[in-house]
Design a protein around this motif. Structure first.
Motif, short mmCIF file in Angstrom:
data_model
loop_
_atom_site.label_atom_id
_atom_site.label_comp_id
_atom_site.label_asym_id
_atom_site.label_seq_id
_atom_site.Cartn_x
_atom_site.Cartn_y
_atom_site.Cartn_z
N ARG A 63 0.85 -1.19 0.00
CA ARG A 63 0.00 0.00 0.00
C ARG A 63 0.88 1.25 0.00
O ARG A 63 2.00 1.22 0.53
N PRO A 64 0.40 2.34 -0.58
CA PRO A 64 1.19 3.58 -0.60
C PRO A 64 1.31 4.20 0.78
O PRO A 64 0.66 3.77 1.73
N ASN A 65 2.16 5.21 0.85
CA ASN A 65 2.36 5.99 2.09
C ASN A 65 3.10 5.22 3.18
O ASN A 65 3.11 5.63 4.33
N ASN A 66 3.67 4.06 2.82
CA ASN A 66 4.61 3.38 3.70
C ASN A 66 6.02 3.69 3.20
O ASN A 66 6.20 4.19 2.10
N PHE A 67 7.01 3.36 4.01
CA PHE A 67 8.40 3.60 3.60
C PHE A 67 8.73 2.75 2.37
O PHE A 67 8.64 1.53 2.41
N GLU A 68 9.08 3.39 1.29
CA GLU A 68 9.33 2.69 0.03
C GLU A 68 10.80 2.79 -0.39
O GLU A 68 11.13 2.71 -1.57
N GLY A 69 11.68 2.93 0.59
CA GLY A 69 13.11 2.99 0.30
C GLY A 69 13.60 4.41 0.11
O GLY A 69 12.83 5.32 -0.19
N VAL A 70 14.91 4.59 0.26
CA VAL A 70 15.48 5.94 0.15
C VAL A 70 15.76 6.32 -1.30
O VAL A 70 16.08 7.47 -1.59
N GLY A 71 15.69 5.33 -2.21
CA GLY A 71 15.98 5.63 -3.62
C GLY A 71 17.47 5.59 -3.90
O GLY A 71 18.28 5.12 -3.09
N LYS A 72 17.85 6.13 -5.06
CA LYS A 72 19.21 5.91 -5.55
C LYS A 72 20.31 6.53 -4.69
O LYS A 72 21.46 6.11 -4.78
N VAL A 73 19.96 7.48 -3.81
CA VAL A 73 20.99 8.01 -2.91
C VAL A 73 21.55 6.89 -2.04
O VAL A 73 22.72 6.90 -1.65
N GLY A 74 20.71 5.88 -1.77
CA GLY A 74 21.17 4.74 -0.97
C GLY A 74 22.26 3.93 -1.66
O GLY A 74 23.06 3.25 -0.99
N LEU A 75 22.32 4.01 -2.98
CA LEU A 75 23.38 3.31 -3.71
C LEU A 75 24.74 3.91 -3.41
O LEU A 75 25.75 3.20 -3.39
N GLU A 76 24.78 5.21 -3.17
CA GLU A 76 26.03 5.86 -2.78
C GLU A 76 26.49 5.34 -1.42
O GLU A 76 27.68 5.09 -1.20
N TRP A 77 25.53 5.18 -0.51
CA TRP A 77 25.87 4.64 0.81
C TRP A 77 26.37 3.20 0.68
O TRP A 77 27.32 2.81 1.36
N LEU A 78 25.71 2.42 -0.19
CA LEU A 78 26.08 1.02 -0.37
C LEU A 78 27.48 0.92 -0.98
O LEU A 78 28.28 0.04 -0.59
N LEU A 79 27.79 1.82 -1.89
CA LEU A 79 29.13 1.83 -2.47
C LEU A 79 30.19 2.17 -1.42
O LEU A 79 31.28 1.60 -1.40
N ASP A 80 29.85 3.07 -0.51
CA ASP A 80 30.76 3.40 0.59
C ASP A 80 31.02 2.16 1.45
O ASP A 80 32.15 1.93 1.92
N VAL A 81 29.96 1.37 1.67
CA VAL A 81 30.09 0.14 2.44
C VAL A 81 31.04 -0.83 1.73
O VAL A 81 31.90 -1.46 2.36
N LYS A 82 30.90 -0.94 0.42
CA LYS A 82 31.77 -1.82 -0.36
C LYS A 82 33.23 -1.41 -0.21
O LYS A 82 34.11 -2.26 0.00
N LYS A 83 33.50 -0.11 -0.29
CA LYS A 83 34.87 0.38 -0.17
C LYS A 83 35.42 0.18 1.24
O LYS A 83 36.60 -0.10 1.43
N ALA A 84 34.54 0.31 2.24
CA ALA A 84 34.98 0.20 3.63
C ALA A 84 35.23 -1.24 4.06
O ALA A 84 36.08 -1.50 4.92
N THR A 85 34.49 -2.18 3.48
CA THR A 85 34.57 -3.57 3.94
C THR A 85 35.31 -4.50 2.98
O THR A 85 35.78 -5.57 3.40
N GLY A 86 35.36 -4.13 1.71
CA GLY A 86 35.94 -5.03 0.72
C GLY A 86 35.03 -6.18 0.33
O GLY A 86 35.42 -7.07 -0.43
#
Length: 368
Positions: A63-86
């Motif tokens: 249903r709408p109006n629930n949390f539907e993700g942060v969108g593509k900005v979250g990919l930047e965070w995920l890439l930071d995780v990749k660099k930090a953890t290997g």
């Protein structure tokens, strides 16, 4: 179709799969903030058993109006995780734009969710966007308990030129209340594996169980059934998660689950070398003998059913008799309980037998 082994998903300098061991993927259901994602993943990454970190970036909601993700900005965070953890990273994609953005942000593995797999149009659009791309793709089972639909989604991705693939069993929707969020229906995943034997099969105990206390037993059952890996939702503070809080575990609990798991590494070749295969073959021979007797008893029963159908017609009786049906479905499970057999299993068998009995009686042709 011939699929690449999971070891091919990893860089050549990776020591993963130097011996037979499962692929473990873990991370939060959703990326919520840069701090939440990084803190969670850094804790998970301390465990060498986890090879891939996950996070949902786009979250399809009922249903709408629930949390539907942060969108593509979250990919930047995920890439930071990749660099930090290997570690390798993975996220869900549901349309070509997601594929494009994920690849742009160096996502190593893509997965396609149950709500997408149920729609062949969506699967074809995603498949078209993957042509010419070398990226592993995980395909979850569709919401519907339909192996053909699951296979169809896999085939579309494969025909796009992707052979680094895995199927992810996350359970199916079903009527009625059960202890699971999504009924596992293990036989459907096994059927898929039998049709596509080289396709790696993974399990998502978080979505099957829906409750964190069910994650370990479901994970162990998957290992017992020779699944090649698990995806487990993990959050720094599960009770405060913005989505699917009840099915996430802490990184510490994840480590306990993975340490406790018993991975079945034996095979027939090992048994033969140790001179232990004779007992296995002897037990299988006994099972084959009993199975033949069971089939012979089915034949004898269905012959009586034919005679019963003839008698009903001769005496102008309806084929279906409610009282008899109720008696059968009350007595057989009761017999099962007295013999220490699962009554639900026996009920399911006699439901199939009854359906076949009705079919035989209704299809009998009278002589003219």
């Amino acid at each position: 179709m011939e699929f690449a082994p999971l070891s091919s998903w990893f860089p050549n300098n990776s020591n993963w799969n130097t011996e037979k061991k499962p692929l473990f993927i873990a991370g939060p259901c959703s990326a919520e903030t840069p701090e939440q994602l990084m803190e969670t993943c850094l804790e998970i990454a301390k465990n060498d058993k986890v090879q891939v970190l996950r996070a949902g970036i786009w979250k399809p909601r009922t249903r709408p109006n629930n949390f539907e993700g942060v969108g593509k900005v979250g990919l930047e965070w995920l890439l930071d995780v990749k660099k930090a953890t290997g570690k390798l990273i993975t996220t869900e994609v549901a349309k070509p734009e997601h594929v494009e953005e994920a690849l742009k942000h160096e996502v190593d593995i893509l997965w396609i969710g149950a709500r997408s797999v149920v729609n062949p149009f969506t699967m074809q659009e995603i498949a078209d966007s993957l042509k010419g791309v070398d990226v592993p793709v995980i395909v979850k089972n569709p919401i519907n308990p339909d192996v053909a639909l699951w296979m169809g989604g896999i085939e579309r991705i494969y025909q796009a030129g992707i052979n680094k693939m895995a199927a992810l069993h996350r359970g199916f929707s079903s009527y009625g209340n059960t202890k699971y969020r999504n009924e596992p229906m293990w036989q459907l995943a096994i059927e898929l594996k039998s049709k596509l034997p080289s396709l790696p099969l993974l399990c998502d105990p978080s979505h099957i169980g829906g409750k964190r206390e069910l994650i370990y037993p479901i994970s162990q059952k998957a290992m017992d059934l020779n699944y090649e890996g698990l995806m487990i939702e993990t959050h720094r503070d599960p009770n405060e998660a913005w989505s699917d809080a009840s099915q996430q575990v802490t990184p510490q609990r994840l480590a306990e689950i993975l340490d406790k798991l018993v991975v079945r590494t034996g095979n027939l070749e090992t048994l033969e070398k140790a001179g232990l295969s004779d007992k296995l073959e002897n037990l299988r021979t006994q099972i084959d003998k009993i199975d033949r007797e069971v089939v012979e008893n089915f034949v004898a029963r269905l012959e009586l059913v034919k005679q019963l159908g003839d008698y009903k017609r001769e005496n102008n009786l309806p084929i279906f008799q409610l009282e008899r049906w109720q008696k059968v479905f009350e007595s057989r499970p009761e017999w099962a309980e007295t013999m220490d057999i699962n009554p639900d299993f026996v009920s399911a068998i006699f439901k199939l037998i009854h359906d076949e009995s009705i079919r035989i009686q209704t299809e009998r042709k009278e002589d003219f």
